[in-house]
Design a protein around this motif. Sequence first.
Motif, PDB file in Angstrom:
ATOM      1  N   LEU A 112       0.875  -1.168   0.000  1.00 21.67           N
ATOM      2  CA  LEU A 112       0.000   0.000   0.000  1.00 21.67           C
ATOM      3  C   LEU A 112       0.909   1.213   0.000  1.00 21.67           C
ATOM      4  O   LEU A 112       1.695   1.408   0.925  1.00 21.67           O
ATOM      5  N   ARG A 113       0.788   2.047  -1.015  1.00 20.11           N
ATOM      6  CA  ARG A 113       1.632   3.231  -1.088  1.00 20.11           C
ATOM      7  C   ARG A 113       0.935   4.432  -0.473  1.00 20.11           C
ATOM      8  O   ARG A 113      -0.264   4.396  -0.214  1.00 20.11           O
ATOM      9  N   ASN A 114       1.719   5.470  -0.274  1.00 24.56           N
ATOM     10  CA  ASN A 114       1.227   6.743   0.258  1.00 24.56           C
ATOM     11  C   ASN A 114      -0.082   7.144  -0.434  1.00 24.56           C
ATOM     12  O   ASN A 114      -0.145   7.181  -1.651  1.00 24.56           O
ATOM     13  N   GLY A 115      -1.103   7.419   0.347  1.00 20.77           N
ATOM     14  CA  GLY A 115      -2.365   7.889  -0.228  1.00 20.77           C
ATOM     15  C   GLY A 115      -3.343   6.777  -0.539  1.00 20.77           C
ATOM     16  O   GLY A 115      -4.482   7.046  -0.883  1.00 20.77           O
ATOM     17  N   GLN A 116      -2.898   5.517  -0.439  1.00 20.44           N
ATOM     18  CA  GLN A 116      -3.823   4.422  -0.703  1.00 20.44           C
ATOM     19  C   GLN A 116      -4.449   3.966   0.607  1.00 20.44           C
ATOM     20  O   GLN A 116      -3.852   4.089   1.664  1.00 20.44           O
ATOM     21  N   ASN A 131       3.184   1.668   3.436  1.00 19.91           N
ATOM     22  CA  ASN A 131       4.098   2.812   3.474  1.00 19.91           C
ATOM     23  C   ASN A 131       3.518   3.996   4.240  1.00 19.91           C
ATOM     24  O   ASN A 131       2.302   4.072   4.433  1.00 19.91           O
ATOM     25  N   PRO A 132       4.374   4.931   4.659  1.00 22.53           N
ATOM     26  CA  PRO A 132       3.874   6.117   5.356  1.00 22.53           C
ATOM     27  C   PRO A 132       2.853   6.842   4.481  1.00 22.53           C
ATOM     28  O   PRO A 132       3.069   7.011   3.287  1.00 22.53           O
ATOM     29  N   GLN A 147       6.343  -4.436   6.209  1.00 26.03           N
ATOM     30  CA  GLN A 147       6.579  -3.325   7.120  1.00 26.03           C
ATOM     31  C   GLN A 147       5.322  -2.469   7.256  1.00 26.03           C
ATOM     32  O   GLN A 147       4.753  -2.060   6.261  1.00 26.03           O
ATOM     33  N   LYS A 149       4.277   0.970   8.161  1.00 24.25           N
ATOM     34  CA  LYS A 149       4.811   2.308   8.433  1.00 24.25           C
ATOM     35  C   LYS A 149       3.732   3.377   8.282  1.00 24.25           C
ATOM     36  O   LYS A 149       3.982   4.553   8.484  1.00 24.25           O
ATOM     37  N   VAL A 172       3.047   5.192  11.826  1.00 28.86           N
ATOM     38  CA  VAL A 172       2.971   6.597  12.217  1.00 28.86           C
ATOM     39  C   VAL A 172       2.057   6.699  13.430  1.00 28.86           C
ATOM     40  O   VAL A 172       2.353   7.382  14.404  1.00 28.86           O
TER      41      VAL A 172
ATOM     42  N   ARG B 151       8.238  10.553   0.147  1.00 27.64           N
ATOM     43  CA  ARG B 151       6.801  10.339   0.400  1.00 27.64           C
ATOM     44  C   ARG B 151       5.976  10.638  -0.849  1.00 27.64           C
ATOM     45  O   ARG B 151       5.094   9.871  -1.230  1.00 27.64           O
ATOM     46  N   ASP B 154       6.394   8.132  -3.552  1.00 29.00           N
ATOM     47  CA  ASP B 154       5.626   6.933  -3.230  1.00 29.00           C
ATOM     48  C   ASP B 154       4.174   7.093  -3.671  1.00 29.00           C
ATOM     49  O   ASP B 154       3.580   6.208  -4.284  1.00 29.00           O
ATOM     50  N   ARG B 155       3.619   8.255  -3.369  1.00 25.63           N
ATOM     51  CA  ARG B 155       2.240   8.548  -3.761  1.00 25.63           C
ATOM     52  C   ARG B 155       2.103   8.512  -5.281  1.00 25.63           C
ATOM     53  O   ARG B 155       1.164   7.932  -5.817  1.00 25.63           O
ATOM     54  N   ILE B 156       3.081   9.132  -5.958  1.00 21.39           N
ATOM     55  CA  ILE B 156       3.045   9.202  -7.419  1.00 21.39           C
ATOM     56  C   ILE B 156       3.145   7.806  -8.038  1.00 21.39           C
ATOM     57  O   ILE B 156       2.419   7.482  -8.975  1.00 21.39           O
ATOM     58  N   GLY B 158       2.201   5.047  -6.750  1.00 26.85           N
ATOM     59  CA  GLY B 158       0.883   4.434  -6.563  1.00 26.85           C
ATOM     60  C   GLY B 158      -0.107   4.888  -7.619  1.00 26.85           C
ATOM     61  O   GLY B 158      -0.842   4.081  -8.197  1.00 26.85           O
ATOM     62  N   ILE B 194      11.965   1.939   0.629  1.00 25.92           N
ATOM     63  CA  ILE B 194      10.594   2.440   0.733  1.00 25.92           C
ATOM     64  C   ILE B 194       9.868   2.331  -0.609  1.00 25.92           C
ATOM     65  O   ILE B 194       8.730   1.890  -0.677  1.00 25.92           O
TER      66      ILE B 194
END
Lengths: 210, 265
Positions: A112-116, A131-132, A147, A149, A172, B151, B154-156, B158, B194
Motif C-alpha cells: 500500500l503506497r502513500n495515499g492508498q 508505506n507512510p 513493514q 509504516k 505513524v 513520500r 511513493d504517492r506518485i 501508486g 521504501i
Amino acid sequence: MNQENYVIFKGTKDGVTVLFQPDVPFEELCTQLEQKVEEAGKFFDNVKTSLAFKGRSFTEEEEEKLLQIIAERTTMRITFVKTENNELKQISELLEKDIRAFNLTKFHRGSLRNGQKIEFDGSVVVVGDVNPGAEIKATGNIIVLGQLKGMAHAGCKGMTDAFVTAVYMAPVQLRIADIITRFPEENKHGPKPPEYAFVKDGQIFVMALS
Amino acid sequence: MSEVIVITSGKGGVGKTTTSANLGCGLAIQGKKVALVDADIGLRNLDVVMGLENRIVYDLVDVVEGNCRLKQALIKDKRYEGLFLLPAAQTRDKDAVSPEQMQKLCENLKEEGFDYILIDCPAGIEQGFKNAIAGADRAVVVTTPEVSAVRDADRIIGLLEANGLNNPTLIVNRLRIDLVKRGEMMNIEDVTEILAVDILGVVPDDETIVIATNKGEPAVSNEESRAGQAYRNIVRRIMGEDVPLMTFEEEPETFMDKLKKLFRR
C-alpha cells in the motif's frame, strides 16, 4: 444554589447519559434541562454522540420535547437515542453485528503506497508493506506481512479485542477501537522481531511475537 | 520504435525540468530524434532551461486547439540536431488541455518519427499530472533523498500504477555524498527500500547544474561535470545499455581536513 438537581448529565463510554429525577413534574425537568444545556454552551458543539435518557420513563411526546430542547440550544449531533424501554434490544443487535463482521477477511497482495487506503468491515491481511501515508481501517484485526509504516486502525467500530500485528511494526499511528497511540520513535529503527499490538486496561500494548 | 516517457515526481523543485532537459539533450547527442514536451501549462520553464524562450511562437495549447500545425509549434534546438521542444502555454492553465487531447498529441508526435518523446510533468497530482501521464508508455520518477520528496514519490508511483504505468524507474537527484557518508542524508538503499522500484540513475548534487541551468545550456554536454556524467549514464540506460551505477569516491582531502583529522585522534 438551593435548587435541587433534577437533571444530571453524565458522560459514558458510549455516549451521553441524562439522569432524570423520577418524582418531579415534567415542566420542572424541562426548565432545568434548558438551563443545563445553556450553561454547558459550547461543550456540546458539533459533538457526535448517542444520548440515553435514564431515571424515569417518558412518553413519546415528552421525549420529543426533551430532544427539541437540546437540539435548539446546541449543535450536538445525536446519532441515536436510548431510553429505559428499548435499550437492551439495541445493544444486543450491535454485538451480533460485530461478531459477524469479525469473521470476514480481506487479503491484499502488494504494497500500500502513500495515499492508498483499505477500509473493510472485517479483518485485513496485507501481503506487502504499508508505506507512510497509507491507511488501513478494519472493524476486525489487521495483519501486515511486511513493514507497517502507515496508519492502522483495527476494531474501528469499537471492538477492543481487535489486534494489529506486523513483521516490522513502525506505524505513524496505531489505533485500536477508540484508543489512539503515537508509536514511540525509538522503536522505529533497527532490526526487531515481529510485533503484536493489543488493548489491555484501556491502553495499547506492543509485544514481540516470538 | 518511438517511446513516450513521462518525467514526474509529485513534489516540486526536485529537478524534473532539469532532468528532462538533460536527458533530451543527452539522447540527441547520441543521435536520436527527441521531442521534449513541457506539460506544465501556466508555469512553463523548460524553454528557459533549454535557452529557447525567445523562439516560441506557438505552444502546446495552440496545437491542441488547432490554431497551428504540430510542426509549426516544435522548436528546433540551437545546438543539437534532432532535438525539438514543444513549449507549454504560459497564459493558460492546466484545464486548457484534456488527457484525451494529450494522448492524441503523443500519437501525432510518434507519427512525426521521433525516437523519444519526453514529457516534463508539472508538480502535483491534479489535472496537469493526469494530462502528462495520459499518453505515456513509461514513467521516470525523480526524487531527492529527502523524506518529503520520497513520500510524494511513493504517492506518485501508486497513482502511476493505478493508471496502468507499471514498473516506473527512479532517478535519485541531488545526492550529497558528504552528507550520506556522515549518515545525515538518506542513502540509495533507504530510498529504494521504501519505494521498491528499479533505479535508473543517481545524480550527485553539483553546482555545475545550477550554472548550466541559468545559462540555458544543459550540463549533460559538460565533460567535467559529475552530474553531467550521471545524466550521460542515464541516457545510455534509457537506450537499453547496461551501465553500472556511478561510484562516489571521496573528494580529495584538503589541508584543513587533514588537520581536523589529526586533532580528532
